[in-house]
Design a protein around this motif. Structure first.
Motif, short mmCIF file in Angstrom:
data_model
loop_
_atom_site.label_atom_id
_atom_site.label_comp_id
_atom_site.label_asym_id
_atom_site.label_seq_id
_atom_site.Cartn_x
_atom_site.Cartn_y
_atom_site.Cartn_z
N MET A 1 -5.67 -28.24 -0.91
CA MET A 1 -4.43 -27.47 -0.77
C MET A 1 -4.23 -26.63 -2.04
O MET A 1 -4.29 -27.14 -3.15
CB MET A 1 -3.26 -28.41 -0.57
CG MET A 1 -1.97 -27.73 -0.17
SD MET A 1 -0.71 -28.92 0.34
CE MET A 1 -0.47 -29.88 -1.13
N LYS A 2 -4.01 -25.36 -1.87
CA LYS A 2 -3.89 -24.42 -2.98
C LYS A 2 -2.95 -23.29 -2.58
O LYS A 2 -2.53 -23.19 -1.42
CB LYS A 2 -5.26 -23.86 -3.32
CG LYS A 2 -5.87 -23.08 -2.16
CD LYS A 2 -7.23 -22.50 -2.47
CE LYS A 2 -7.75 -21.69 -1.29
NZ LYS A 2 -9.08 -21.11 -1.53
N ILE A 3 -2.63 -22.42 -3.52
CA ILE A 3 -1.91 -21.20 -3.18
C ILE A 3 -2.85 -20.32 -2.37
O ILE A 3 -3.98 -20.04 -2.79
CB ILE A 3 -1.43 -20.47 -4.45
CG1 ILE A 3 -0.40 -21.32 -5.18
CG2 ILE A 3 -0.84 -19.11 -4.10
CD1 ILE A 3 0.06 -20.74 -6.51
N GLY A 4 -2.42 -19.92 -1.20
CA GLY A 4 -3.27 -19.15 -0.29
C GLY A 4 -2.82 -17.71 -0.18
O GLY A 4 -1.64 -17.39 -0.34
N SER A 5 -3.76 -16.83 0.09
CA SER A 5 -3.42 -15.41 0.26
C SER A 5 -4.07 -14.86 1.52
O SER A 5 -5.09 -15.37 2.00
CB SER A 5 -3.90 -14.61 -0.96
OG SER A 5 -5.31 -14.68 -1.08
N GLY A 6 -3.47 -13.80 2.05
CA GLY A 6 -4.00 -13.14 3.24
C GLY A 6 -3.43 -11.75 3.35
O GLY A 6 -2.40 -11.44 2.77
N SER A 7 -4.12 -10.91 4.09
CA SER A 7 -3.63 -9.54 4.27
C SER A 7 -4.04 -9.02 5.65
O SER A 7 -4.89 -9.60 6.32
CB SER A 7 -4.18 -8.61 3.18
OG SER A 7 -5.59 -8.51 3.28
N CYS A 8 -3.42 -7.91 6.04
CA CYS A 8 -3.73 -7.28 7.32
C CYS A 8 -3.30 -5.82 7.29
O CYS A 8 -2.24 -5.50 6.74
CB CYS A 8 -3.03 -8.01 8.47
SG CYS A 8 -3.42 -7.33 10.10
N SER A 9 -4.11 -4.96 7.87
CA SER A 9 -3.78 -3.53 7.91
C SER A 9 -2.76 -3.23 9.00
O SER A 9 -2.65 -3.95 9.99
CB SER A 9 -5.05 -2.71 8.19
OG SER A 9 -5.96 -2.84 7.13
N GLY A 10 -2.03 -2.14 8.78
CA GLY A 10 -1.15 -1.60 9.81
C GLY A 10 -1.87 -0.55 10.63
O GLY A 10 -3.10 -0.39 10.53
N THR A 11 -1.13 0.16 11.43
CA THR A 11 -1.71 1.19 12.30
C THR A 11 -0.81 2.43 12.28
O THR A 11 0.32 2.40 11.80
CB THR A 11 -1.81 0.72 13.76
OG1 THR A 11 -0.47 0.60 14.30
CG2 THR A 11 -2.50 -0.62 13.87
N PHE A 12 -1.33 3.52 12.84
CA PHE A 12 -0.48 4.66 13.16
C PHE A 12 -0.46 4.75 14.68
O PHE A 12 -1.27 5.42 15.30
CB PHE A 12 -1.04 5.95 12.55
CG PHE A 12 -0.08 7.12 12.66
CD1 PHE A 12 0.78 7.43 11.61
CD2 PHE A 12 -0.03 7.90 13.80
CE1 PHE A 12 1.66 8.49 11.70
CE2 PHE A 12 0.85 8.97 13.91
CZ PHE A 12 1.69 9.27 12.86
N GLY A 13 0.46 3.99 15.27
CA GLY A 13 0.52 3.95 16.73
C GLY A 13 -0.77 3.41 17.29
O GLY A 13 -1.36 2.47 16.75
N GLU A 14 -1.24 4.02 18.38
CA GLU A 14 -2.45 3.59 19.04
C GLU A 14 -3.26 4.81 19.47
O GLU A 14 -2.69 5.87 19.73
CB GLU A 14 -2.13 2.77 20.30
CG GLU A 14 -1.31 1.53 20.07
CD GLU A 14 0.19 1.79 19.87
OE1 GLU A 14 0.88 0.97 19.24
OE2 GLU A 14 0.67 2.85 20.35
N ALA A 94 1.16 -7.23 11.55
CA ALA A 94 0.49 -7.35 10.26
C ALA A 94 1.11 -8.45 9.41
O ALA A 94 0.39 -9.21 8.74
CB ALA A 94 0.54 -6.01 9.52
N ASP A 95 2.43 -8.57 9.43
CA ASP A 95 3.10 -9.65 8.69
C ASP A 95 2.64 -11.02 9.20
O ASP A 95 2.32 -11.91 8.42
CB ASP A 95 4.62 -9.56 8.86
CG ASP A 95 5.26 -8.52 7.96
OD1 ASP A 95 4.55 -7.92 7.15
OD2 ASP A 95 6.49 -8.32 8.09
N MET A 96 2.65 -11.19 10.53
CA MET A 96 2.26 -12.48 11.09
C MET A 96 0.81 -12.82 10.76
O MET A 96 0.50 -13.95 10.38
CB MET A 96 2.46 -12.46 12.61
CG MET A 96 3.91 -12.52 13.05
SD MET A 96 4.12 -12.81 14.82
CE MET A 96 3.65 -11.21 15.49
N ILE A 97 -0.07 -11.85 10.89
CA ILE A 97 -1.50 -12.10 10.66
C ILE A 97 -1.76 -12.39 9.19
O ILE A 97 -2.49 -13.33 8.85
CB ILE A 97 -2.32 -10.90 11.16
CG1 ILE A 97 -2.17 -10.76 12.68
CG2 ILE A 97 -3.79 -11.04 10.77
CD1 ILE A 97 -2.55 -9.40 13.22
#
Length: 281
Positions: A1-14, A94-97
């Motif tokens: 167990m440690k401090i974890g990090s993650g990220s995700c890109s957004g989009t410009f619509g579809e 993106a926030d959730m992911i």
């Protein structure tokens, strides 16, 4: 167990959004300049996940993840994002992911894109940005339809027409597509498939414009006709957030006069809308 990090890109619509064989789908248009980043600090003395107001969907996603793996330790979730909210740029997805990736990093959990997709779709209609590159994705049921290669280099210039759209409420509305529309969606899907396979950027622009035009009947964008005229003039395509407020022009970044064309389009869009013009690549 440690401090974890993650990220995700957004989009410009579809690139495209509609139905294919009666199945709801979208084809993602990820933008690397837009990103949500998360940091999770576990706390052995806590049973809940704490985060700031406005990030409750991300908290819910993390709680679902921990429940899946039978973990009852909480912690503090920090999220930083430059993705505008309610604009159709995958801010909630993106926030959730990013948050789920941070928690899974903290506990070294064997999390797959399929699991993240299922968790996100249980909370709200979601974008397919948990998958790398461009994908066709069932945004209501959280299922991957097809993975493509990455898009050829592109430049995207657009603006926000104003207001905001609640994704959940919008997707609860029944979409009435005619047989002609459904054939157009099939055509757009095939254009994207062939455009990415062969590197034919004109096919991608045509597909995006087909979808954006149909969406005008569901969620009209101000200045759409002017955008379409500009896109035609500069060999581009119209891109919109099908459940949001941004719209723009997709351009081949490898066209010989791209800098001049980008400058001219930015000037014209600013004169149309009088607001800040957005540019991504």
């Amino acid at each position: 167990m440690k401090i974890g990090s993650g990220s995700c890109s957004g989009t410009f619509g579809e690139l495209v959004q509609g139905v294919i064989e009666e199945r709801p789908f979208l084809i993602t248009l990820p933008v690397k300049e837009l990103k949500s980043s998360a940091l999770f600090v576990p706390d052995q003395n806590a049973i809940d996940i704490v985060t700031v107001r406005g990030r409750q969907k991300a908290r819910m996603a993390c709680e679902k993840l921990l429940k899946t793996f039978g973990i009852k330790i909480g912690g503090c979730l920090h999220i930083h994002s430059n993705i505008p909210i309610g604009k159709g740029m995958a801010s909630s997805s993106a926030d959730m992911i990013a948050a789920v990736r941070a928690v899974s990093d903290s506990y070294s959990l064997p999390v797959t894109e399929e699991l993240i997709s299922r968790i996100a779709a249980e909370i709200e209609p979601t974008d397919g940005v948990m998958y790398e590159g461009v994908v066709a994705y069932d945004y209501l049921n959280g299922q991957l339809i097809e993975a493509f290669a990455s898009l050829p280099p592109f430049t995207l210039i657009g603006f926000d027409v104003g207001g905001s759209v609640d994704t959940v409420e919008f997707n609860q509305q029944k979409k009435e597509y005619s047989k002609k529309h459904k054939k157009k969606f099939q055509q757009a899907y095939e254009l994207v498939t062939e455009g990415i396979r062969s590197g034919n950027f004109a096919y991608l622009c045509e597909a995006a414009t087909i979808s954006a035009r149909i969406n005008q009947q569901l969620l009209p964008k101000q200045y759409f006709d002017e955008l379409e005229q500009l896109a035609q003039r500069y060999s581009g395509g119209v891109v919109v957030a099908h459940s949001g407020t941004v719209a723009g022009i997709l351009l081949d970044a490898q066209m010989p006069n791209i800098q001049m064309v980008s400058r001219e389009i930015k000037q014209k869009l600013y004169s149309l809308n009088g607001t800040r013009v957005l540019q991504f690549s």
